[in-house]
Design an enzyme around this catalytic site. Structure first.
Site, PDB file in Angstrom:
ATOM      1  N   GLY A 112       0.321  -1.067   0.285  1.00  0.00           N
ATOM      2  CA  GLY A 112      -0.200  -0.216  -0.399  1.00  0.00           C
ATOM      3  C   GLY A 112       0.238   1.007   0.211  1.00  0.00           C
ATOM      4  N   CYS A 113       0.511   2.098  -0.563  1.00  0.00           N
ATOM      5  CA  CYS A 113       1.096   3.404  -0.382  1.00  0.00           C
ATOM      6  C   CYS A 113       0.157   4.775  -0.179  1.00  0.00           C
ATOM      7  CB  CYS A 113       1.125   4.140  -2.130  1.00  0.00           C
ATOM      8  SG  CYS A 113       0.160   3.978  -3.014  1.00  0.00           S
ATOM      9  N   GLY A 114      -0.980   4.550   0.569  1.00  0.00           N
ATOM     10  CA  GLY A 114      -1.778   5.178   1.596  1.00  0.00           C
ATOM     11  C   GLY A 114      -2.707   6.071   1.001  1.00  0.00           C
ATOM     12  N   LEU A 115      -3.175   5.454  -0.019  1.00  0.00           N
ATOM     13  CA  LEU A 115      -3.930   6.194  -0.883  1.00  0.00           C
ATOM     14  C   LEU A 115      -4.863   5.592  -0.838  1.00  0.00           C
ATOM     15  CD1 LEU A 115      -2.401   7.884  -3.958  1.00  0.00           C
ATOM     16  CD2 LEU A 115      -2.582   9.026  -2.070  1.00  0.00           C
ATOM     17  N   ILE A 118      -6.064   2.719  -3.658  1.00  0.00           N
ATOM     18  CA  ILE A 118      -4.820   2.204  -4.521  1.00  0.00           C
ATOM     19  C   ILE A 118      -4.012   1.663  -4.386  1.00  0.00           C
ATOM     20  CG2 ILE A 118      -2.640   3.415  -5.068  1.00  0.00           C
ATOM     21  CD1 ILE A 118      -5.714   4.377  -6.384  1.00  0.00           C
TER      22      ILE A 118
END
Length: 270
Positions: A112-115, A118
């Site tokens: 995960g990238c925090g959005l 997403i």
């Protein structure tokens, strides 16, 4: 739909000025609740939001985040209140639901990238529509009028001084719609949902927001097919590069009669 949760709450406070206690008072504050957006019974994202215009929110989120390509792919939206929050259940066309389930199954681990929703950096920096061919011009006076009209439309902010707003301004028609929320992204998603549901021609106007401009705000504007974004605060460097590449005219620091143009200035006339 009328929700059980009110958008506004009153709370006691104590007024202090110049380090001296003055008086007890009551202040109106906006409500903020967890709102889950679910597809086929599975939660996709949970966002803290103001509990109004949630159908617009779900439709706008679904479109600006690339879950669906058009509002016709959404069959229905149900808003279900729970004890701790609100679940907005979005029912999609069968082929869209199948693609969404397949995408979720393709995740190999807890990445995960925090959005919200997403799963990779590639998705966060997704390819946007090219709006460079959109024929739109807006005068200096209209840009000034756009921020002024949005300010007048902010009923919730006027009572609380605690929420953001997003609106669509069309030259010759004025502000054709506006939405408010404690989150700037949420306000823009709610506006997008309103625009898609009302069949307003977004390409004929400018999105106007009360916040700073991050790359997500540019992405959501692009997914709305709107080629001009006006903000009262400053943009980030990535937002400017993204707007330039997508053919969006980015105007920021628009306060009073002053503003700055950061990308694609050819759409702004005297």
């Amino acid at each position: 739909m009328t929700l059980l949760r009110p958008t506004l709450q009153s709370t006691p406070s104590r007024s202090v000025k110049n380090t001296h206690f003055e008086r007890s008072t009551v202040r109106l504050v906006p409500e903020e609740v967890p709102v889950a957006i679910s597809y086929a019974g599975s939660s996709h994202a949970v966002l803290m939001a103001t509990p109004d215009d949630l159908v617009d929110f779900a439709i706008g989120f679904s479109l600006t985040e690339g879950i669906v390509q058009s509002a016709s792919q959404i069959r229905s939206v149900d808003v279900v209140e729970g004890e701790l929050g609100i679940d907005v259940q979005v029912f999609l066309a069968d082929d869209v639901s199948d693609r969404l389930r397949a995408r979720k199954r393709s995740i190999a681990g807890p990445v995960g990238c925090g959005l919200c929703g997403i799963e990779s950096i590639d998705q966060a920096m997704r390819t946007l529509p090219d709006l460079s061919a959109v024929e739109l011009r807006m005068s200096h006076a209209s840009i000034v009028a756009a921020t002024a009209e949005l300010a007048r439309a902010q009923d919730l902010h006027r009572q609380t001084r605690a929420v953001h707003a997003a609106g669509l301004y069309v030259e010759g028609s004025g502000l054709v719609g506006a939405r408010e929320d404690v989150g700037r992204h949420n306000a823009l998603d709610k506006l997008c949902g309103f625009v898609f549901r009302s069949s307003v021609a977004a390409e004929k106007g400018a999105v106007v927001v009360t916040s700073r401009i991050s790359v997500e705000m540019v992405q959501k504007t692009a997914m709305l097919s709107c080629a001009m974004l006006i903000a009262v605060s400053a943009p980030t460097a990535l937002a400017i590069r993204t707007a330039e590449a997508a053919g969006i005219t980015l105007i920021a620091l628009a306060r009073g009669e002053d503003f700055e143009i950061f990308s694609n200035p050819h759409r702004v006339g005297p």
